[in-house]
Design an enzyme around this catalytic site. Structure first.
Site, PDB file in Angstrom:
ATOM      1  CB  ALA A   8      -4.143 -71.842 -14.153  1.00 23.11           C
ATOM      2  CG  ASP A 118       2.817 -76.179 -16.579  1.00 20.72           C
ATOM      3  OD1 ASP A 118       2.856 -76.851 -15.529  1.00 20.72           O
ATOM      4  OD2 ASP A 118       1.811 -75.530 -16.928  1.00 20.72           O
TER       5      ASP A 118
HETATM    6  N1  LIG Z   1      -4.809 -77.790 -29.242  1.00 19.95           N
HETATM    7  C1  LIG Z   1      -5.652 -78.334 -28.369  1.00 19.95           C
HETATM    8  N2  LIG Z   1      -6.507 -79.309 -28.753  1.00 19.95           N
HETATM    9  C2  LIG Z   1      -7.372 -79.865 -27.872  1.00 19.95           C
HETATM   10  N3  LIG Z   1      -7.471 -79.513 -26.578  1.00 19.95           N
HETATM   11  C3  LIG Z   1      -6.644 -78.552 -26.120  1.00 19.95           C
HETATM   12  C4  LIG Z   1      -5.700 -77.910 -26.987  1.00 19.95           C
HETATM   13  N4  LIG Z   1      -5.026 -76.986 -26.262  1.00 19.95           N
HETATM   14  C5  LIG Z   1      -5.539 -77.050 -25.018  1.00 19.95           C
HETATM   15  N5  LIG Z   1      -6.497 -77.983 -24.917  1.00 19.95           N
HETATM   16  C6  LIG Z   1      -7.293 -78.321 -23.703  1.00 19.95           C
HETATM   17  O1  LIG Z   1      -7.357 -77.192 -22.852  1.00 19.95           O
HETATM   18  C7  LIG Z   1      -6.682 -77.459 -21.610  1.00 19.95           C
HETATM   19  C8  LIG Z   1      -5.921 -76.214 -21.166  1.00 19.95           C
HETATM   20  O2  LIG Z   1      -5.007 -75.819 -22.173  1.00 19.95           O
HETATM   21  P1  LIG Z   1      -3.533 -75.362 -21.798  1.00 19.95           P
HETATM   22  O3  LIG Z   1      -2.831 -74.937 -23.041  1.00 19.95           O
HETATM   23  O4  LIG Z   1      -2.889 -76.446 -21.009  1.00 19.95           O
HETATM   24  O5  LIG Z   1      -3.828 -74.067 -20.915  1.00 19.95           O
HETATM   25  P2  LIG Z   1      -3.510 -73.706 -19.398  1.00 19.95           P
HETATM   26  O6  LIG Z   1      -2.316 -72.828 -19.494  1.00 19.95           O
HETATM   27  O7  LIG Z   1      -4.725 -72.999 -18.910  1.00 19.95           O
HETATM   28  O8  LIG Z   1      -3.223 -74.985 -18.652  1.00 19.95           O
HETATM   29  C9  LIG Z   1      -5.789 -78.667 -21.896  1.00 19.95           C
HETATM   30  O9  LIG Z   1      -5.539 -79.428 -20.723  1.00 19.95           O
HETATM   31  C10 LIG Z   1      -6.617 -79.420 -22.914  1.00 19.95           C
HETATM   32  O10 LIG Z   1      -7.618 -80.177 -22.250  1.00 19.95           O
HETATM   33 MG   LIG Z   2      -2.184 -76.662 -19.129  1.00 20.71          MG
END
Ligand SMILES: Nc1ncnc2c1ncn2[C@@H]1O[C@H](COP(=O)(O)OP(=O)(O)O)[C@@H](O)[C@H]1O
Ligand SMILES: [Mg+2]
Length: 203
Positions: A8, A118
């Site tokens: 997002a 969140d």
């Molecule tokens: N450190 C990580 N290792 C593996 N996958 C990750 C990691 N950080 C994020 N992801 C993947 O990326 C997606 C989005 O990351 P997130 O930090 O939740 O961002 P957003 O703010 O867009 O939701 C997560 O739902 C996960 O699938």
């Molecule tokens: Mg997320």
């Protein structure tokens, strides 16, 4: 560097150096916000997220290791957690134990007045049967029962929508783990969730 996901508010890239996988989370510009405000929000959330990823660890909650933060570029580089999002693995077979552990981990944060901000099953990863919490960019610190209750209530709303087939038992297990870990304050938070909902119904 490979684009893994476009979320997002961020783009997630995967890179590999000397066999070590690294995840880069870059908050991208939102055209609808004025430029200065947009910059401020993105760099603020980037700094906050990196700090809270480290802080949660101290409370016994697993999070990816932060390798570096660049507030100018709105980037965090962190450990890539192999495995899956809880959202994708929480199926009928084995959800009870995982749900209980999710509740316990939230209690660890809330006991130290860390509000995730969140909570969703997309923001919890499962690797080697261990939970990792991510996406702390909307986190805050608060001692208030109200703020802890809202953190859980928002989680329940998305949980109900995403995992309708696991209701109500899945959510009950989350609350069971939460109260078991957090004790009397946990019971107060749970009672307060009911109070908020009652209040909402009468408005
Ligand atoms: N450190 C990580 N290792 C593996 N996958 C990750 C990691 N950080 C994020 N992801 C993947 O990326 C997606 C989005 O990351 P997130 O930090 O939740 O961002 P957003 O703010 O867009 O939701 C997560 O739902 C996960 O699938
Ligand atoms: Mg997320």
């Amino acid at each position: 560097m490979k684009l893994l996901r476009r979320g997002a508010e961020a783009e997630l890239y995967l890179s590999e150096e000397k066999g070590k996988k690294e995840l880069l989370k870059r908050r991208v510009s939102k055209g609808y916000r004025c430029k200065e405000l947009d910059e401020e929000i993105r760099s603020g959330r980037t700094g906050l997220e990196a700090r809270l990823l480290n802080e949660a660890k101290k409370f016994g909650v697993r999070t990816p290791q932060v390798y570096g933060v660049d507030k100018e570029e709105k980037e965090i580089s962190m450990e890539f957690v192999e495995g899956s999002r809880v959202k994708d693995v929480l199926n009928m077979g084995n959800f009870e134990g995982i749900c209980e552990r999710i509740g316990r981990d939230i209690a660890k944060m809330h006991s130290f007045d860390l509000i995730h901000g969140d909570l969703t099953t997309s923001n919890i990863l499962l690797h080697n049967n261990k939970l990792f919490f991510i996406d702390f960019g909307l986190g805050t610190h608060s001692k208030k029962i109200e703020d802890k209750a809202v953190d859980l209530l928002v989680f329940r709303k998305t949980f109900e929508a995403t995992h309708a087939d696991l209701m109500p038992l899945g959510w009950e297990k989350i609350i069971e783990g939460y109260v078991a870990k957090m004790g009397s304050e946990g019971r107060k938070v749970v009672e307060h969730i009911a109070a908020i909902e009652k209040r909402a119904r009468y408005h």
